[in-house]
Design an enzyme around this catalytic site. Structure first.
Site, PDB file in Angstrom:
ATOM      1  N   HIS A   1       0.842  -1.284   0.124  1.00 43.72           N
ATOM      2  CA  HIS A   1      -0.057  -0.017  -0.061  1.00 43.72           C
ATOM      3  C   HIS A   1       0.789   1.329  -0.093  1.00 43.72           C
ATOM      4  O   HIS A   1       1.820   1.416   0.589  1.00 43.72           O
ATOM      5  CB  HIS A   1      -0.573  -0.088   1.268  1.00 43.72           C
ATOM      6  CG  HIS A   1      -1.868  -1.088   1.230  1.00 43.72           C
ATOM      7  ND1 HIS A   1      -1.790  -2.399   1.218  1.00 43.72           N
ATOM      8  CD2 HIS A   1      -3.435  -0.840   1.075  1.00 43.72           C
ATOM      9  CE1 HIS A   1      -3.260  -2.877   1.340  1.00 43.72           C
ATOM     10  NE2 HIS A   1      -3.971  -1.935   1.265  1.00 43.72           N
TER      11      HIS A   1
ATOM     12  N   ASN B   1       7.774  -4.664   3.470  1.00 44.12           N
ATOM     13  CA  ASN B   1       6.468  -4.213   3.641  1.00 44.12           C
ATOM     14  C   ASN B   1       5.809  -4.682   4.837  1.00 44.12           C
ATOM     15  O   ASN B   1       4.819  -4.028   5.462  1.00 44.12           O
ATOM     16  CB  ASN B   1       5.474  -4.944   2.474  1.00 44.12           C
ATOM     17  CG  ASN B   1       4.055  -4.787   2.543  1.00 44.12           C
ATOM     18  OD1 ASN B   1       3.575  -3.810   2.358  1.00 44.12           O
ATOM     19  ND2 ASN B   1       3.249  -6.115   2.439  1.00 44.12           N
TER      20      ASN B   1
END
Length: 269
Positions: free
Chosen positions: A107, A139
């Site tokens: 994201h 991440n």
């Protein structure tokens, strides 16, 4: 690490001045149409984004965080990744591109920044807000800790503006520089960024000063003990590397600007 990033970014030079692009076809050369590039602008509930059709990744994703708009109970387990129907099929990032790619769907606007309601959270799972990221060590770890750091800034500042996105930086081989990145998908479709950035502007409503900072991180596993200040670099360096201009309605060269890591402690918890 930050010094290395500065060296890499400093090696990128502008080839020529260019006019602002648009769709003006009022000339003999573009009589039958403007070829692009198109930069799709996307306005969602919790972020705005610019999408790169060639790389199939965001150019940037911009957020405004406050103590109030971070509140909520939306659960990411009720949201699924999906392709963006606003992008023509030929230029879309596809769910199948990530299948067995070895990369996470990372994201830019975090799901945790959109807990206010489920619809807003679901928008963070659209692939125009996503780019391929190394999973373990990045991440799921260091990048996630950086996202929390940005949210935690709202404990100190009334308004936090954050712009996140990918970078494609050169590496030196011998006496030459090369930009190399993997492309995932079958056929190849989505570029894997070499680095990611976050540019941050923070302010208190009763204060005339702005706190300004930027971080650029390699898309690789990063040891949790690495100080965040290792990735603190001048915002102008990120602008030059990305070809972007951050917070240009604020004069960066006045005494009303203070470095973010001077205004607050830049560390991950």
């Amino acid at each position: 690490m930050a010094k290395l990033l500065l060296v890499i970014i400093a090696s990128i030079t502008a080839c020529s001045a260019a006019l602002a692009q648009g769709d003006n076809t009022d000339n003999e050369f573009l009589k039958y149409g403007y070829p692009g590039p198109e930069s799709d602008f996307l306005l969602r509930s919790r972020y705005a984004a610019s999408y790169n059709r060639a790389l199939r990744n965001p150019n940037w994703v911009a957020e405004h965080l406050t103590r109030d708009n971070l509140n909520g109970t939306a659960d990411r387990s009720n949201a699924d990744f999906k392709e963006d129907p606003a992008i023509p099929v030929a230029f879309r990032a596809l769910l199948k591109d990530y299948y067995r790619s070895g990369f996470d769907r990372g994201h830019m606007c975090p799901a945790a920044d959109a807990k206010k309601d489920l619809d807003s959270m679901k928008e963070t799972f659209i692939l125009t807000n996503i780019a391929p990221q190394v999973g373990a060590g990045f991440n799921r770890n260091y990048w996630a800790y950086l996202e929390k750091f940005v949210r935690d800034l709202t404990a100190t500042f009334d308004d936090v503006y954050c712009i996140s996105g990918p970078l494609y930086l050169p590496t030196k081989e011998g006496d030459k520089w090369f930009v190399k990145y993997q492309v995932i998908g079958d056929p190849p479709n989505v570029a894997v960024p070499t680095h990611f950035f976050k540019a941050i502007l923070a302010k208190n409503s009763a204060d005339a000063t702005f706190a300004l900072g930027a971080f650029a991180l390699p898309n690789e596993a990063i040891d949790n003990s690495t100080p965040l200040t290792e990735f603190d670099i001048p915002i102008e360096s990120v602008e030059k590397a990305a070809g972007l201009s951050f917070f240009n309605k604020v004069d960066h060269n006045t005494e009303t600007i203070v470095p973010l890591c001077t205004a607050t402690t830049c560390s991950l918890r």
